[in-house]
Design a protein around this motif. Structure first.
Motif: not given
Length: 351
Positions: A38-66
């Motif tokens: 997720v190289p840019e702010k607001f970019s996301y990536f659905t996570l296959p190893h978590l069964h796409e239950r969560y999405v990785l988000f670049n929040q600009g000031d940090g990283y979350d799974i949502v």
């Protein structure tokens, strides 16, 4: 190292496997993804190893799974990767911002409030972890110039599902003994007994010397890669052919010249596991010489296929013991198989 061998039934019995997996994954690290996904702010990536239950988000000031599941009727929200400030459910158009806060419920009779589940992640050299980072000092281990993702990009992700216990995969990964017999290409590329080990509570590291004669006969895939390597380094070959880092319970960080790989193996019951393999390449050299990376990946996948054969041999032998109601354990070599002993020590509960 003080360890107990895992009982044979833990490779085949569901209850034993579940208890062991619960212990290992509560004790060890939980990898979420990489910042380069997720190289840019607001970019996301659905996570296959978590069964796409969560999405990785670049929040600009940090990283979350949502959470990737709508609060309304539990529809899946996002697919693949992209960039967005707003998450809109396709089913009924419930809308959320990038933090997961519910912002809109069109045509719904009653006003609704809520938020998607969210976890903030710990950034460790670009790798993102839930709860905590590994207790692993790359500088002190002599790895800071190797495990360095500066100017790299996330290139590809490969997923493989295997018909054997997750521990079997890790055991093969953590020993060099089988390289001499199972890997005709790899054993020429690296010098398997030119091996440096490092251990910590969270990890083990194998630094493996480069083969002494890269012109020797080898497999076609390794021939192409070794020729590309010789051309790239023009007589100034690297000290190591590979560095294999293992972070307990299931995370592998691998260095090869100009290539970084992150993979995670997940149990799927006692008889299956899934490996997710992420490839990272330096931007400038990849743009100039993409064929180098094709050659390296082909060699890598050749070794992975041979490792699957090795794991299957272990699985079949242990299954014969399990069906016979027997336990048998052989010695673990203190040098070539030191990583296996370290893994077993990690799996051994404290008294």
């Amino acid at each position: 190292m003080a360890f107990q061998y895992p009982p044979v039934k833990s490779y085949f019995d569901a209850a034993s496997c579940d208890a062991e997996v619960k212990f290992a994954f509560e004790k060890g690290l939980r990898y979420a993804g990489h910042t380069l996904m997720v190289p840019e702010k607001f970019s996301y990536f659905t996570l296959p190893h978590l069964h796409e239950r969560y999405v990785l988000f670049n929040q600009g000031d940090g990283y979350d799974i949502v959470s990737n599941v709508c609060l309304h009727r539990q529809a899946k929200l996002l697919e693949g990767a992209g960039r967005t400030r707003n998450i809109i459910c396709k089913l009924h158009c419930w809308g959320y911002d990038n933090q997961g806060t519910l912002r809109g419920t069109p045509q719904f009779g009653e006003k609704q409030t809520g938020a998607l589940k969210k976890e903030s992640l710990v950034n460790w050299h670009g790798l993102l972890f839930r709860d905590r980072a590994p207790d692993m000092d790359l500088e002190a281990l002599g790895l800071s110039s190797y495990i360095n993702f500066d100017d790299y990009f996330f290139a590809d992700l490969e997923t493989a599902r295997y018909n054997f216990n997750w521990k079997t995969f890790i055991e093969i990964y953590l020993e060099n003994y089988h390289v001499f017999s199972m890997h005709p290409g790899l054993k020429q590329y690296v010098k398997a007994d030119d091996l440096e080990w490092e251990f910590g509570n969270d990890f083990s590291v194998q630094k493996v010397g480069l083969g002494q004669d890269l012109l020797k006969a080898t497999t076609p895939h390794y021939r192409h890669f070794q020729d590309a390597l010789a051309e790239r380094f023009a007589g100034n070959l690297p000290r190591y052919g590979a560095i294999w880092c293992f972070i307990y319970p299931n995370i592998m960080i691998e260095w090869y010249p100009e290539v970084l790989v992150v993979s995670t193996v997940y149990p799927d019951g006692p008889r299956h596991c899934t490996n997710h393999v992420e490839f990272y390449y330096p931007k400038a050299f990849h743009a100039k010489s993409p064929e180098y990376f094709t050659a390296e990946k082909n060699a890598y996948m050749e070794t992975a296929e041979e490792d699957e054969v090795a794991c299957t041999l272990l699985e079949k032998g242990r299954e014969a013991l399990y069906l016979s109601g027997e336990e048998e354990f052989g010695p673990v070599d203190s040098f070539l198989e030191a990583g296996v002993a370290g893994f077993y020590e990690f799996l051994t509960p404290a008294e």
